[in-house]
Design an enzyme around this catalytic site. Structure first.
Site, mmCIF file in Angstrom:
data_model
loop_
_atom_site.group_PDB
_atom_site.id
_atom_site.type_symbol
_atom_site.label_atom_id
_atom_site.label_comp_id
_atom_site.label_asym_id
_atom_site.label_seq_id
_atom_site.Cartn_x
_atom_site.Cartn_y
_atom_site.Cartn_z
ATOM 1 N N GLU A 167 -4.750 -24.308 -15.598
ATOM 2 C CA GLU A 167 -5.723 -24.499 -16.415
ATOM 3 C C GLU A 167 -7.078 -24.071 -15.729
ATOM 4 O OE1 GLU A 167 -5.700 -25.266 -19.316
ATOM 5 O OE2 GLU A 167 -3.522 -26.082 -19.854
ATOM 6 N N CYS A 201 -15.279 -26.876 -18.562
ATOM 7 C CA CYS A 201 -14.437 -25.492 -18.544
ATOM 8 C C CYS A 201 -14.735 -25.008 -20.075
ATOM 9 C CB CYS A 201 -13.228 -25.580 -18.184
ATOM 10 S SG CYS A 201 -12.162 -26.755 -19.032
#
Length: 468
Positions: free
Chosen positions: A222, A256
């Site tokens: 990720e 993010c």
């Protein structure tokens, strides 16, 4: 600096934890539905017990507002665990499939089994949730797990270790604490994990994947990227401005999936920027460094990197910073080029560079300079534009007329694409990520059709051609 003796001691401790988990998994104890559900309930209860400590730790590490800490770190997990507990019996069931006619008198099924020993490597920006969400999936799938907390958020790391120790036996789930540079030599290279789950930067993700290749360990990455936020002239500008301002400053911009840069239709740019600036002012006041409503920057290294990014372009709102507080106020920057540093790397802070566009082709060209973003945001009422951009631009996931919130839906996968990540999780996707799918085809003993076996006469080929 660690001495060689300290390093050896850490390695010995990690090796012992690994050995205990390997034996425990081999016993089969983690495989039953009852065990998995009990473990998940224990995790949820431990989080509730330490909830105030978790919120205090997040504030201690980087002044994260209590509301944001609860919604994005704790409440998020309550929802994820509850959803998993509710759906887990159905997820664990074997999935029957129809076999083709050529496979006479057979039926197929997919069976889910745990991968085994898993390693979960957490980041500093959401130091509790981004460890516990993949851990929830790993436990639901019947695995054991070693969880590595972030050394950059020591208060949260300490309470995370308490939660896990309260919820699990160490032979099932345990934590390790060591500097990031030691992860590969002390965890991934010497120990053969069945799955490694990493959340962090692209450069480190590449190193993790390279190290996992030694053992052929499966891996989920990720990562991140420059997530565009597009505003069309058809959008409700006031709603768009509020949601963009919120998404950019949530967690101090250290998210993010934050809207990294703004791509606004040229004829509405000035009006949109005025409204975004107004919402920044309403949210954080004229003296934003005194506001308790936005997180501070995690450390001086990140603070200095962000202030350097403000050197190009024209600041039209904000621009002030307070080194002693590690605080940078929300800042809007116009006049940037695609070659400026702020457009070359993920920002990870409350800086919003602005580019304008006239045509859809120009829009696509700009985005292609930073391909495969983790997130994609579009504000528009124009359905034709919406369909075209979703079809033509590759990204991990996103929102239309909103920011950030797609990550909170456990019914859809979350993950990146190419340079923004590898693999998905949340809800059933997380369960499947941490499971191995075994395919089984079962055939009845009768009838035993003779045309399948040698010697192969011509009539047998004719029969085969009828079905294949």
């Amino acid at each position: 600096m660690q001495t060689q003796t300290q390093t050896q001691s850490i390695s010995t401790s990690i090796a012992e934890k690994y050995r205990l988990q390997k034996a425990f998994f081999a016993s089969g104890a983690t495989r039953s539905l009852a065990f998995r559900r009990a473990a998940l309930k224990s995790l949820k209860a431990a989080i509730r017990e330490y909830e105030e400590d978790i919120l205090d730790a997040l504030y201690s590490d980087f002044r994260k507002p209590r509301f944001e800490s609860y919604t994005s770190e704790v409440g998020f997990l309550y929802q994820e665990i509850s959803h998993t507990l509710r759906e887990l019996p159905r997820w664990m069931q074997s999935r029957r499939q129809f076999a083709p006619m050529a496979l006479f008198f057979s039926r197929s099924a997919v069976h889910y089994e745990p991968r085994g020993l898993t390693l979960i490597l957490g980041p500093w920006n959401y130091p509790f949730q981004l460890l516990m969400a993949p851990l929830t999936a790993s436990v639901a799938a019947g695995n054991c797990a070693i969880v590595k907390t972030s050394s950059q958020t020591p208060a949260t790391a300490a309470v995370t270790a308490k939660v896990i120790a309260r919820a699990f036996a160490p032979e099932h789930v345990t934590t390790v604490s060591l500097p990031g540079r030691e992860v590969i030599p002390q965890l991934i290279e010497p120990l053969e994990f069945n799955h490694v789950f990493f959340t962090g930067s692209v450069p480190v993700g590449r190193l993790v994947m390279e190290a996992c290749a030694k053992h052929l360990s499966s891996v989920t990455l990720e990562l991140g990227g420059k997530s565009p936020c597009i505003v069309d002239e058809s959008a409700n500008l006031d709603v768009a401005a509020k949601r963009i301002a919120w998404g950019k400053t949530f967690n101090g911009g250290q998210t993010c999936v934050a809207p990294d840069y703004l791509l606004v239709k040229e004829n509405v740019k000035d009006e949109l920027l005025k409204r975004i600036a107004r919402y920044f002012r309403e949210a954080f006041g004229e003296s934003p460094q005194k506001s308790p409503h936005m997180a501070h920057i995690i450390n001086r290294k990140r603070f200095d990197a962000l202030t350097k990014l403000m050197q190009n372009g024209k600041i039209v709102y904000g621009g002030r910073s307070w080194p002693e507080e590690l605080y940078i106020e929300p800042t809007i920057i116009e006049g940037v080029s695609l070659q400026d540093p702020i457009m070359q790397e993920e920002i990870f802070g409350p800086l919003l560079p602005v580019l304008s566009w006239k045509s859809v082709e120009e829009l696509k060209t700009i985005i292609s300079h930073n391909p495969y973003p983790l997130a994609f945001y579009l504000f528009a009422k124009n359905r034709k534009l919406e369909k075209a951009l979703i079809r033509d631009i590759s990204f991990g996931g996103g929102c239309v007329n909103n920011t950030l919130v797609h990550v909170a839906d456990p019914n859809v996968p979350f993950g990146g694409f190419q340079t923004s990540g590898l693999g998905n999780y949340h809800g059933k996707e997380g369960f499947e990520t941490f499971s191995h799918k075994k395919s089984i085809l079962k055939t009845s003993f009768w009838p035993d059709l003779p045309f399948l076996f040698p010697p192969y006469a011509k009539w047998k080929e004719k029969v085969a051609r009828m079905f294949l």
